[in-house]
Motif scaffolding. Structure first.
Motif, short mmCIF file in Angstrom:
data_model
loop_
_atom_site.label_atom_id
_atom_site.label_comp_id
_atom_site.label_asym_id
_atom_site.label_seq_id
_atom_site.Cartn_x
_atom_site.Cartn_y
_atom_site.Cartn_z
N PHE A 99 0.82 -1.21 0.00
CA PHE A 99 0.00 0.00 0.00
C PHE A 99 0.86 1.27 0.00
O PHE A 99 0.33 2.37 0.18
CB PHE A 99 -0.98 -0.03 1.18
N GLU A 114 2.70 -3.34 7.81
CA GLU A 114 1.62 -3.17 8.80
C GLU A 114 2.22 -3.07 10.21
O GLU A 114 2.74 -4.05 10.75
CB GLU A 114 0.60 -4.32 8.77
N LEU A 148 -6.58 -1.35 16.87
CA LEU A 148 -6.42 -1.03 15.45
C LEU A 148 -7.71 -1.12 14.64
O LEU A 148 -7.86 -0.43 13.64
CB LEU A 148 -5.36 -1.95 14.82
N ASN A 149 -8.64 -1.97 15.06
CA ASN A 149 -9.84 -2.18 14.24
C ASN A 149 -11.10 -1.56 14.84
O ASN A 149 -12.05 -1.29 14.13
CB ASN A 149 -10.03 -3.69 14.01
N PRO A 153 -10.15 3.44 13.85
CA PRO A 153 -10.85 3.98 12.66
C PRO A 153 -11.63 5.28 12.90
O PRO A 153 -11.46 6.23 12.13
CB PRO A 153 -11.73 2.81 12.21
N GLU A 157 -10.77 8.87 11.13
CA GLU A 157 -11.81 9.55 10.33
C GLU A 157 -11.96 11.00 10.79
O GLU A 157 -12.05 11.92 9.96
CB GLU A 157 -13.13 8.79 10.48
N MET B 144 -3.58 -10.25 7.72
CA MET B 144 -4.72 -10.12 8.64
C MET B 144 -4.84 -8.67 9.12
O MET B 144 -5.91 -8.08 9.10
CB MET B 144 -4.54 -11.03 9.87
N PHE B 145 -3.70 -8.11 9.55
CA PHE B 145 -3.73 -6.72 10.02
C PHE B 145 -4.03 -5.76 8.87
O PHE B 145 -4.75 -4.77 9.05
CB PHE B 145 -2.40 -6.36 10.70
N ALA B 146 -3.51 -6.03 7.68
CA ALA B 146 -3.78 -5.16 6.54
C ALA B 146 -5.27 -5.14 6.21
O ALA B 146 -5.84 -4.08 5.92
CB ALA B 146 -2.98 -5.62 5.32
N LEU B 148 -7.77 -5.56 8.23
CA LEU B 148 -8.58 -4.91 9.26
C LEU B 148 -8.18 -3.47 9.52
O LEU B 148 -9.01 -2.66 9.93
CB LEU B 148 -8.49 -5.71 10.56
N ASN B 149 -6.91 -3.12 9.30
CA ASN B 149 -6.46 -1.78 9.68
C ASN B 149 -6.20 -0.88 8.47
O ASN B 149 -6.22 0.34 8.61
CB ASN B 149 -5.20 -1.89 10.56
N THR B 150 -5.99 -1.46 7.30
CA THR B 150 -5.70 -0.63 6.11
C THR B 150 -6.84 -0.67 5.09
O THR B 150 -7.19 0.35 4.51
CB THR B 150 -4.37 -1.07 5.46
N VAL B 151 -7.42 -1.83 4.86
CA VAL B 151 -8.45 -1.94 3.82
C VAL B 151 -9.85 -1.71 4.37
O VAL B 151 -10.67 -1.03 3.75
CB VAL B 151 -8.36 -3.32 3.11
N GLU B 152 -10.15 -2.24 5.56
CA GLU B 152 -11.53 -2.13 6.06
C GLU B 152 -11.95 -0.70 6.43
O GLU B 152 -13.09 -0.31 6.13
CB GLU B 152 -11.74 -3.06 7.26
N PRO B 153 -11.11 0.12 7.09
CA PRO B 153 -11.63 1.42 7.53
C PRO B 153 -12.27 2.29 6.45
O PRO B 153 -13.39 2.77 6.64
CB PRO B 153 -10.41 2.08 8.19
N GLU B 157 -16.22 3.36 6.36
CA GLU B 157 -16.58 4.79 6.31
C GLU B 157 -17.56 5.06 5.17
O GLU B 157 -18.54 5.78 5.34
CB GLU B 157 -15.30 5.63 6.14
N ALA B 160 -20.91 3.60 6.18
CA ALA B 160 -21.57 4.38 7.25
C ALA B 160 -22.18 5.65 6.68
O ALA B 160 -23.27 6.06 7.08
CB ALA B 160 -20.56 4.71 8.35
N ARG B 181 -11.04 6.93 -1.80
CA ARG B 181 -10.21 6.36 -0.73
C ARG B 181 -10.24 4.84 -0.76
O ARG B 181 -9.25 4.17 -0.50
CB ARG B 181 -10.72 6.84 0.64
N GLN B 184 -8.24 3.61 -3.83
CA GLN B 184 -6.79 3.67 -3.60
C GLN B 184 -6.30 2.34 -2.99
O GLN B 184 -5.28 1.79 -3.41
CB GLN B 184 -6.51 4.82 -2.64
N ARG B 185 -7.06 1.82 -2.03
CA ARG B 185 -6.67 0.53 -1.42
C ARG B 185 -6.86 -0.62 -2.39
O ARG B 185 -6.04 -1.53 -2.47
CB ARG B 185 -7.51 0.27 -0.16
N MET B 210 -9.58 -10.76 4.53
CA MET B 210 -9.65 -9.83 3.40
C MET B 210 -10.93 -10.05 2.59
O MET B 210 -11.59 -9.07 2.18
CB MET B 210 -8.42 -9.98 2.51
#
Lengths: 259, 259
Positions: A99, A114, A148-149, A153, A157, B144-146, B148-153, B157, B160, B181, B184-185, B210
């Motif tokens: 990324f 990460e 982190l999750n 977030p 934001e 796993m961290f990517a 939840l912390n980089t792709v999911e937020p 958003e 939501a 946004r 980009q991911r 993922m």
């Protein structure tokens, strides 16, 4: 990290893989190679990446801070390779970080990205960041993911809106909603923490990540409403390992600003 | 899970801890205790929590789906305790989950929250979700961290905003920014995946998370721009373990809707 394989080392007559450390950015690759040690088995200094010029102006909010802090907690020496914004988005860095962000972590043949995963890797390899007992360890890891999750977030934001939408006509109307999303998490976190020093008995990688996540609220003023969480952050910042990490990242920014 | 300690079991004359499973919500606590087995050592069926009536209407987007899928991949039988929205925010559930959400995971004396942490716990305990080789395992954990912390937020958003701000005058003006946004991911993720089946050789807990994260984009239409990622999601959904998990969560919603 660059690994060069020799079919036969003239000294030993045996095949050998030798690791070189890249001290400066990729442009200095050929002039600044430093031979580290013969593989395998030799302890290897890991290399992380950080911003050449951090947008947080040395306040320790960039994600290399988490990794530096963990490295300091476990007393693991490390090297830092600074990357510019354009290098970060280039192919060489993306090979390490899909990324195009910092930090990355290189140790021998292992390359990780990460910040959460790097902190976890260090906590698995060294004592001091996760409890030995299996159930306590699983709970500390749950706090890593929660930081982190679940908590980060809405904080990111809120910060992103302040950075990118401050001049928009809707900014002031949206802000209370974004702040309330943050408060919802902080209310719950503060209730669970109660009067304890750390989230689950001893300090762990879960606290380390949670403190760095909460520190991102600094500019919002919201932390003033949460004395327990403010004291929790202060306990984290008072740790000698935190302070060494903070000074190290600040020194990078100070040096970059001097140019 | 309720653990009752007897100073002396009349049958054996020895102290004993007995575990009971709570089959229905806390209101039924005293009528529906089921004795499981004597501790320690006896294998214990874990219990997870899920929405009594999922807001996603059974599309498998609630976070219990991740845990169900992981349980199915490792062939671990499990029980489910359904919780209503008011129970979720009550003290009994918050003792398990500080943020009053689902899923939770109870297994003997261990109680966990955070879907990522529960999936990781299962992956540590059972073969099949993380590689044995240390470096490959660390890389799978990074994914796993990517997820939840980089792709999911940015995906959360965007979702939501669609849920809570659709009637606001700024919604249509902000939407392209939120979608970009996400793109980009997805651009980076799609480039890294390339023509591979999974993110790092064999299917892992990183892919599991993922795929569940990307599925949340279903309603946005954005996935149509990413054929590689769409095919990646379809590969995940085609796994028998995914299908068993999906049917199980759908059955809960279908039964709740029949009342």
């Amino acid at each position: 990290m660059l690994l060069l394989k020799c079919p036969s080392n003239p000294g030993t007559g045996k095949p050998e893989t030798t690791a070189f450390r890249i001290i400066r950015g990729k442009d200095a690759l050929y002039s600044d190679l430093v031979r580290l040690s013969a593989l395998p088995g030799a302890p290897m200094t890991p290399t992380i990446t950080a911003f050449e010029r951090s947008p947080d102006r040395g306040r320790g909010l960039a994600r290399d801070m988490r990794v530096r802090w963990a490295l300091e907690e476990v007393r693991q020496p490390y090297d830092v390779r600074l990357v510019s914004f354009s290098e970060m988005k280039g192919a060489a860095h993306r090979a390490l970080h899909p990324f195009g962000q910092i930090p990355t972590y290189e140790e021998g043949e292992l390359a990780l990205f990460e910040s959460g995963a790097i902190v976890f890797h260090l906590a698995q390899r060294h004592a001091g960041l996760l409890p030995e007992d299996g159930n306590a360890r699983a709970r500390a890891i749950a706090w890593m993911f929660a930081a982190l999750n679940t908590v980060e977030p809405p904080i990111v934001e809120l910060g992103a809106a302040r950075l990118t939408e401050r001049d928009k006509p809707w900014y002031e109307e949206r802000r209370p909603m974004l702040e309330d999303r943050v408060r919802q998490r902080l209310d719950d976190l503060s209730s669970r923490l109660g009067d304890a020093d750390w989230l689950d008995h001893a300090f762990s990688a879960g606290d380390l990540l949670m403190v760095t996540v909460l520190r991102r609220l600094g500019a919002s003023g919201i932390l003033g409403e949460y004395p327990r969480l403010s004291a929790y952050i202060a306990r984290g910042e008072a740790r000698p390992a935190y302070q060494r990490a903070f000074e190290a990242q600040l020194a990078v920014f100070t040096a970059a600003s001097a140019h």
